[in-house]
Design a protein around this motif. Structure first.
Motif, short mmCIF file in Angstrom:
data_model
loop_
_atom_site.label_atom_id
_atom_site.label_comp_id
_atom_site.label_asym_id
_atom_site.label_seq_id
_atom_site.Cartn_x
_atom_site.Cartn_y
_atom_site.Cartn_z
N LEU A 166 0.00 -13.17 -0.80
CA LEU A 166 -1.40 -12.73 -0.74
C LEU A 166 -1.63 -11.65 0.30
O LEU A 166 -2.30 -10.66 0.04
CB LEU A 166 -2.31 -13.93 -0.43
CG LEU A 166 -2.68 -14.82 -1.61
CD1 LEU A 166 -3.52 -15.98 -1.12
CD2 LEU A 166 -3.45 -14.03 -2.67
N TRP A 167 -1.07 -11.86 1.49
CA TRP A 167 -1.40 -10.91 2.57
C TRP A 167 -0.69 -9.58 2.42
O TRP A 167 -1.21 -8.54 2.82
CB TRP A 167 -1.18 -11.53 3.96
CG TRP A 167 0.25 -11.66 4.41
CD1 TRP A 167 1.00 -12.78 4.40
CD2 TRP A 167 1.09 -10.62 4.94
NE1 TRP A 167 2.26 -12.52 4.87
CE2 TRP A 167 2.35 -11.19 5.22
CE3 TRP A 167 0.90 -9.27 5.22
CZ2 TRP A 167 3.41 -10.47 5.74
CZ3 TRP A 167 1.97 -8.54 5.74
CH2 TRP A 167 3.20 -9.14 5.98
N LEU A 168 0.49 -9.58 1.80
CA LEU A 168 1.24 -8.33 1.71
C LEU A 168 0.53 -7.27 0.85
O LEU A 168 0.32 -6.15 1.31
CB LEU A 168 2.66 -8.61 1.21
CG LEU A 168 3.63 -7.45 1.37
CD1 LEU A 168 3.84 -7.10 2.85
CD2 LEU A 168 4.98 -7.79 0.74
N PRO A 169 0.11 -7.63 -0.39
CA PRO A 169 -0.64 -6.63 -1.17
C PRO A 169 -1.93 -6.21 -0.47
O PRO A 169 -2.29 -5.04 -0.47
CB PRO A 169 -0.97 -7.36 -2.48
CG PRO A 169 -0.06 -8.50 -2.54
CD PRO A 169 0.30 -8.86 -1.15
N PHE A 170 -2.59 -7.21 0.15
CA PHE A 170 -3.84 -6.91 0.85
C PHE A 170 -3.59 -5.90 1.97
O PHE A 170 -4.33 -4.91 2.11
CB PHE A 170 -4.43 -8.21 1.42
CG PHE A 170 -5.69 -8.01 2.20
CD1 PHE A 170 -6.90 -7.77 1.55
CD2 PHE A 170 -5.68 -8.02 3.59
CE1 PHE A 170 -8.05 -7.57 2.27
CE2 PHE A 170 -6.84 -7.82 4.32
CZ PHE A 170 -8.03 -7.58 3.64
N ALA A 171 -2.53 -6.12 2.75
CA ALA A 171 -2.21 -5.22 3.87
C ALA A 171 -1.87 -3.82 3.36
O ALA A 171 -2.35 -2.82 3.91
CB ALA A 171 -1.05 -5.80 4.66
N ILE A 172 -1.10 -3.76 2.29
CA ILE A 172 -0.68 -2.44 1.78
C ILE A 172 -1.86 -1.67 1.19
O ILE A 172 -2.04 -0.48 1.46
CB ILE A 172 0.47 -2.60 0.75
CG1 ILE A 172 1.71 -3.16 1.46
CG2 ILE A 172 0.80 -1.28 0.10
CD1 ILE A 172 2.84 -3.52 0.54
N TRP A 173 -2.70 -2.38 0.41
CA TRP A 173 -3.89 -1.71 -0.12
C TRP A 173 -4.82 -1.26 1.01
O TRP A 173 -5.42 -0.20 0.94
CB TRP A 173 -4.66 -2.65 -1.08
CG TRP A 173 -4.11 -2.63 -2.48
CD1 TRP A 173 -3.38 -3.60 -3.08
CD2 TRP A 173 -4.25 -1.57 -3.44
NE1 TRP A 173 -3.05 -3.22 -4.36
CE2 TRP A 173 -3.57 -1.98 -4.61
CE3 TRP A 173 -4.86 -0.32 -3.44
CZ2 TRP A 173 -3.49 -1.20 -5.76
CZ3 TRP A 173 -4.79 0.47 -4.58
CH2 TRP A 173 -4.11 0.03 -5.72
#
Lengths: 148, 103
Positions: free
Chosen positions: B15-22
Protein backbone atom coordinates in the motif's frame (compact mmCIF):
# COMPACT_ATOMS: atom_id res chain seq x y z
CA UNK A 1 -13.17 -5.17 -20.16
CA UNK A 2 -9.71 -6.28 -21.20
CA UNK A 3 -9.67 -3.72 -24.02
CA UNK A 4 -10.77 -1.00 -21.61
CA UNK A 5 -8.02 -1.98 -19.20
CA UNK A 6 -5.46 -1.85 -22.00
CA UNK A 7 -6.66 1.58 -23.11
CA UNK A 8 -6.44 2.74 -19.50
CA UNK A 9 -2.87 1.49 -19.10
CA UNK A 10 -1.86 3.02 -22.43
CA UNK A 11 -3.49 6.39 -21.60
CA UNK A 12 -1.91 6.51 -18.13
CA UNK A 13 1.52 5.69 -19.58
CA UNK A 14 1.14 8.40 -22.20
CA UNK A 15 0.03 10.95 -19.61
CA UNK A 16 3.00 10.20 -17.36
CA UNK A 17 5.41 10.33 -20.30
CA UNK A 18 3.93 13.66 -21.43
CA UNK A 19 4.28 15.16 -17.94
CA UNK A 20 7.81 13.79 -17.67
CA UNK A 21 8.97 15.21 -21.00
CA UNK A 22 7.29 18.58 -20.31
CA UNK A 23 8.84 19.02 -16.86
CA UNK A 24 12.30 17.68 -17.73
CA UNK A 25 12.41 19.65 -21.01
CA UNK A 26 11.46 22.86 -19.22
CA UNK A 27 14.05 22.24 -16.51
CA UNK A 28 16.78 21.60 -19.10
CA UNK A 29 16.02 24.89 -20.89
CA UNK A 30 15.83 26.81 -17.61
CA UNK A 31 19.10 25.44 -16.27
CA UNK A 32 20.89 25.95 -19.60
CA UNK A 33 19.83 29.60 -19.74
CA UNK A 34 22.62 31.89 -18.50
CA UNK A 35 22.12 34.03 -15.42
CA UNK A 36 20.65 37.01 -17.17
CA UNK A 37 17.42 38.93 -16.80
CA UNK A 38 15.64 41.30 -19.11
CA UNK A 39 13.54 44.13 -17.71
CA UNK A 40 11.23 45.69 -20.29
CA UNK A 41 10.07 49.08 -19.09
CA UNK A 42 7.39 51.51 -20.19
CA UNK A 43 7.43 54.61 -18.04
CA UNK A 44 5.21 57.67 -18.13
CA UNK A 45 6.82 61.11 -18.12
CA UNK A 46 8.59 61.64 -14.80
CA UNK A 47 7.93 58.08 -13.64
CA UNK A 48 10.39 55.81 -11.89
CA UNK A 49 10.49 52.02 -12.02
CA UNK A 50 10.52 49.61 -9.11
CA UNK A 51 13.93 49.42 -7.41
CA UNK A 52 16.09 46.68 -8.94
CA UNK A 53 18.68 44.77 -6.89
CA UNK A 54 21.71 43.66 -8.93
CA UNK A 55 23.61 40.49 -7.99
CA UNK A 56 25.97 40.97 -5.07
CA UNK A 57 29.75 40.58 -4.71
CA UNK A 58 30.38 39.87 -8.37
CA UNK A 59 30.58 41.86 -11.59
CA UNK A 60 27.23 42.52 -13.25
CA UNK A 61 26.98 43.71 -16.84
CA UNK A 62 24.03 46.01 -17.44
CA UNK A 63 23.05 46.77 -21.02
CA UNK A 64 20.32 49.35 -21.46
CA UNK A 65 18.56 50.76 -24.44
CA UNK A 66 15.69 53.16 -24.76
CA UNK A 67 13.68 52.18 -27.81
CA UNK A 68 11.47 55.23 -28.38
CA UNK A 69 11.27 55.97 -32.12
CA UNK A 70 12.73 59.46 -31.76
CA UNK A 71 15.06 58.92 -28.84
CA UNK A 72 16.75 55.55 -29.01
CA UNK A 73 20.26 54.63 -27.97
CA UNK A 74 22.27 51.98 -26.19
CA UNK A 75 24.64 52.08 -23.24
CA UNK A 76 26.46 49.65 -21.04
CA UNK A 77 27.80 49.63 -17.53
CA UNK A 78 29.66 47.05 -15.49
CA UNK A 79 28.78 47.18 -11.83
CA UNK A 80 29.80 45.64 -8.56
CA UNK A 81 27.34 45.69 -5.69
CA UNK A 82 28.61 45.26 -2.16
CA UNK A 83 25.48 44.75 -0.03
CA UNK A 84 24.54 47.61 2.31
CA UNK A 85 27.75 49.48 1.36
CA UNK A 86 27.31 50.78 -2.21
CA UNK A 87 27.41 50.03 -5.90
CA UNK A 88 30.41 50.98 -8.06
CA UNK A 89 30.31 51.08 -11.82
CA UNK A 90 32.19 51.84 -15.01
CA UNK A 91 30.58 52.20 -18.40
CA UNK A 92 29.96 53.98 -21.65
CA UNK A 93 27.20 56.58 -21.88
CA UNK A 94 24.62 56.62 -24.64
CA UNK A 95 24.77 59.76 -26.74
CA UNK A 96 28.22 61.13 -25.96
CA UNK A 97 29.96 57.77 -25.72
CA UNK A 98 31.87 59.09 -22.71
CA UNK A 99 33.48 56.66 -20.34
CA UNK A 100 32.04 57.06 -16.87
CA UNK A 101 32.91 55.60 -13.52
CA UNK A 102 31.52 56.28 -10.10
CA UNK A 103 30.21 54.68 -6.96
CA UNK A 104 27.47 55.75 -4.60
CA UNK A 105 24.69 54.80 -2.25
CA UNK A 106 23.00 58.21 -2.37
CA UNK A 107 19.46 58.37 -3.71
CA UNK A 108 19.22 59.90 -7.18
CA UNK A 109 22.89 59.57 -8.17
CA UNK A 110 23.04 59.27 -11.95
CA UNK A 111 24.49 56.00 -13.21
CA UNK A 112 24.06 56.03 -16.98
CA UNK A 113 21.83 57.47 -19.71
CA UNK A 114 19.79 55.04 -21.77
CA UNK A 115 18.71 57.44 -24.51
CA UNK A 116 20.28 59.85 -26.98
CA UNK A 117 18.87 63.02 -25.39
CA UNK A 118 20.01 62.30 -21.82
CA UNK A 119 16.51 62.08 -20.37
CA UNK A 120 16.11 58.45 -19.30
CA UNK A 121 18.70 57.06 -16.95
CA UNK A 122 19.56 54.52 -14.31
CA UNK A 123 19.78 56.13 -10.89
CA UNK A 124 20.89 54.93 -7.50
CA UNK A 125 17.93 54.21 -5.20
CA UNK A 126 19.89 52.96 -2.21
CA UNK A 127 23.12 51.13 -1.43
CA UNK A 128 21.49 48.00 -2.84
CA UNK A 129 19.15 49.09 -5.62
CA UNK A 130 18.89 51.23 -8.72
CA UNK A 131 15.85 52.50 -10.59
CA UNK A 132 15.04 53.48 -14.15
CA UNK A 133 13.88 57.09 -14.31
CA UNK A 134 12.09 58.75 -17.20
CA UNK A 135 12.84 62.46 -17.18
CA UNK A 136 11.41 63.01 -20.67
CA UNK A 137 8.14 64.80 -21.33
CA UNK A 138 6.76 61.74 -23.12
CA UNK A 139 6.14 58.13 -22.16
CA UNK A 140 9.22 56.05 -22.98
CA UNK A 141 9.95 52.37 -23.24
CA UNK A 142 13.03 50.22 -23.53
CA UNK A 143 14.99 47.34 -22.13
CA UNK A 144 17.54 46.86 -19.40
CA UNK A 145 19.43 43.58 -19.41
CA UNK A 146 21.46 42.31 -16.47
CA UNK A 147 24.06 39.57 -16.87
CA UNK A 148 25.87 38.12 -13.86
CA UNK B 1 8.05 -13.34 12.22
CA UNK B 2 5.30 -15.90 11.49
CA UNK B 3 3.49 -16.25 8.16
CA UNK B 4 0.58 -14.01 9.24
CA UNK B 5 2.96 -11.21 10.22
CA UNK B 6 4.73 -11.58 6.90
CA UNK B 7 1.44 -11.31 5.00
CA UNK B 8 0.45 -8.20 6.96
CA UNK B 9 3.88 -6.67 6.33
CA UNK B 10 3.63 -7.37 2.59
CA UNK B 11 0.10 -5.98 2.43
CA UNK B 12 1.08 -2.73 4.16
CA UNK B 13 4.20 -2.60 2.01
CA UNK B 14 2.06 -3.00 -1.09
CA UNK B 15 0.00 0.00 0.00
CA UNK B 16 2.60 2.55 1.00
CA UNK B 17 4.97 2.00 -1.92
CA UNK B 18 2.56 3.03 -4.72
CA UNK B 19 1.32 5.87 -2.51
CA UNK B 20 4.88 7.12 -1.95
CA UNK B 21 5.80 6.89 -5.62
CA UNK B 22 2.63 8.64 -6.82
CA UNK B 23 3.20 11.32 -4.16
CA UNK B 24 6.76 11.92 -5.41
CA UNK B 25 5.56 12.14 -9.01
CA UNK B 26 2.65 14.49 -8.22
CA UNK B 27 4.82 16.61 -5.91
CA UNK B 28 7.19 17.15 -8.84
CA UNK B 29 4.34 18.23 -11.09
CA UNK B 30 2.75 20.44 -8.42
CA UNK B 31 6.07 22.10 -7.63
CA UNK B 32 5.76 23.82 -11.01
CA UNK B 33 3.02 25.98 -9.48
CA UNK B 34 5.50 27.54 -7.06
CA UNK B 35 8.01 28.70 -9.67
CA UNK B 36 8.10 32.42 -10.56
CA UNK B 37 7.03 31.45 -14.12
CA UNK B 38 9.72 33.52 -15.80
CA UNK B 39 9.56 33.48 -19.59
CA UNK B 40 12.78 32.93 -21.52
CA UNK B 41 13.46 35.08 -24.57
CA UNK B 42 16.74 35.53 -26.45
CA UNK B 43 18.55 33.34 -23.93
CA UNK B 44 17.57 35.50 -20.93
CA UNK B 45 14.86 35.43 -18.28
CA UNK B 46 12.21 38.07 -18.81
CA UNK B 47 11.00 39.85 -15.69
CA UNK B 48 7.20 40.25 -15.92
CA UNK B 49 6.33 43.87 -16.87
CA UNK B 50 3.83 44.06 -13.99
CA UNK B 51 6.63 43.53 -11.48
CA UNK B 52 8.48 46.65 -12.66
CA UNK B 53 5.37 48.83 -12.21
CA UNK B 54 4.09 47.58 -8.88
CA UNK B 55 6.58 49.52 -6.80
CA UNK B 56 7.95 46.50 -4.97
CA UNK B 57 11.65 45.66 -4.79
CA UNK B 58 12.78 43.65 -7.77
CA UNK B 59 15.53 41.07 -7.29
CA UNK B 60 16.26 39.36 -10.63
CA UNK B 61 19.07 37.30 -9.06
CA UNK B 62 16.74 35.77 -6.48
CA UNK B 63 13.97 35.23 -9.05
CA UNK B 64 16.30 33.44 -11.47
CA UNK B 65 17.81 31.37 -8.65
CA UNK B 66 14.33 30.40 -7.44
CA UNK B 67 13.20 29.49 -10.95
CA UNK B 68 16.26 27.31 -11.57
CA UNK B 69 16.04 25.58 -8.18
CA UNK B 70 12.34 24.80 -8.51
CA UNK B 71 12.69 23.54 -12.09
CA UNK B 72 15.62 21.29 -11.11
CA UNK B 73 13.82 19.91 -8.05
CA UNK B 74 10.63 19.41 -10.03
CA UNK B 75 12.46 17.54 -12.79
CA UNK B 76 14.27 15.30 -10.29
CA UNK B 77 11.02 14.44 -8.47
CA UNK B 78 9.09 13.76 -11.67
CA UNK B 79 11.95 11.67 -13.08
CA UNK B 80 12.22 9.66 -9.85
CA UNK B 81 8.44 9.27 -9.67
CA UNK B 82 8.10 8.16 -13.31
CA UNK B 83 10.95 5.67 -12.93
CA UNK B 84 9.36 4.34 -9.75
CA UNK B 85 5.96 4.01 -11.44
CA UNK B 86 7.51 2.24 -14.42
CA UNK B 87 9.19 -0.25 -12.07
CA UNK B 88 6.12 -0.61 -9.86
CA UNK B 89 3.78 -1.34 -12.74
CA UNK B 90 6.35 -3.17 -14.88
CA UNK B 91 4.34 -6.39 -14.96
CA UNK B 92 1.16 -4.62 -16.03
CA UNK B 93 3.02 -2.58 -18.63
CA UNK B 94 5.00 -5.52 -19.98
CA UNK B 95 1.86 -7.66 -20.15
CA UNK B 96 0.05 -4.85 -21.93
CA UNK B 97 2.72 -4.34 -24.54
CA UNK B 98 3.51 -8.04 -24.81
CA UNK B 99 -0.15 -8.89 -25.44
CA UNK B 100 -0.36 -6.08 -27.93
CA UNK B 101 2.68 -7.48 -29.75
CA UNK B 102 1.17 -10.96 -29.77
CA UNK B 103 -2.10 -9.65 -31.29
Amino acid sequence: MNTLHRIGVFAASLLILAALSEVVGKAAVTIATPNSAVINYTLASGATSSPVTPATNQPVIIIGSNTGTTDFAVSTVTMVHIPTIMMRWIGIEAGTGAVIHNGSSALGTHIIWLDESDKIDLEVFSADQFVIHNGASTSESGTVKLIW
Amino acid sequence: MNSNDLKTFRRSNALWLPFAIWTIFLAGVLLQLFSPHLQIAHNAFVIPPDAIRQGMLLDPTALVRQEKTIQLLSALLVLAGATGLALLYRHTLLRHFWDKGQN
